[in-house]
Design an enzyme around this catalytic site. Structure first.
Site: not given
Ligand code: SF4
Length: 221
Positions: A120, A138
């Site tokens: 991420k 997220d």
């Protein structure tokens, strides 16, 4: 190809949050990497409060390595998991100096090798700092994607990312990431989604369930 449903979702969210952007304050790739690393399980707001002084004091990898670990811990102590994050920051800085001439690498595969940098974080850095299209998933992106049926309820974060990449045009990946975050943060909130005022409720399985509307078993078109 983008289905009509996905196009409608993207256009609607774009209308609601046309200026969605990265809310972590930074002025270069290195600061962004540090900020994203700090943001794990912590709000952007708290990270921004801490980085005001942090980025004034530490400008380069050398700066972070010039202080004892305990001093760096104290400088980020308002952030959750600060001990672990301080350790990762110093390891990351050491690796940047040893392998990358003190610069944040642009390649995703090199970024994920850095301590404290997962998939991420790497996606956020490549897309925001280097302009490479990416969708970082997220907690907001994951939740909203699942509620809207863009991903399955049991999909892993990686599966969500792959499904979004398949459905969203590549040149819209980065802005879609930002808009889904804004949509999740300010509208389709975890605890209290605004379904009754949501322009997507007629396309949203979760919204229909919450509003007790009939759910059509559908095609994606
Ligand atoms: S209808 Fe509700 S659950 Fe669906 S996207 Fe809108 S706010 Fe979120």
């Amino acid at each position: 190809m983008t289905s009509k449903k996905v196009r409608h979702i993207l256009d609607t969210i774009a209308g609601m949050f046309p200026d969605a952007h990265c809310e972590l304050n930074h002025s270069n790739p290195f600061e962004l990497t540090i900020a994203v690393l700090l943001s794990a399980q912590c709000t952007d707001e708290t990270v921004n409060k801490v980085t005001v002084d942090l980025f004034r004091k530490y400008k380069t990898p050398d700066d972070y390595l010039a202080v004892p670990l305990e001093e760096l811990e104290q400088d980020i102590r308002r952030i959750g998991l600060f001990r672990n994050k301080a350790k990762n920051i110093q390891s990351l800085c050491r690796l940047l100096l040893d392998k990358h001439g003190g610069q944040v690498p642009e390649k995703h595969e090199e970024l994920v090798e850095l301590p404290g940098v997962g998939r991420k974080t790497a996606n956020v850095v490549v897309s925001n700092a280097f302009g490479v299209p990416a969708i970082a998933v997220d907690t907001h992106v994951e939740r909203v994607s699942k509620r809207l049926g863009l991903a399955g309820p049991d999909d892993t974060v990686l599966q969500v990312e792959h499904k979004l990449m398949k459905q969203v045009p590549r040149d819209e990946w980065t802005i879609t990431h930002h808009r889904l975050i804004f949509f999740g943060r300010y509208h389709c909130k975890a605890q209290n989604p605004q379904c009754s005022a949501c322009p997507l409720v007629d396309r949203c399985p979760e919204g229909k369930r919450r509003m007790k509307m009939p759910i059509k078993r559908k095609s994606n078109k």
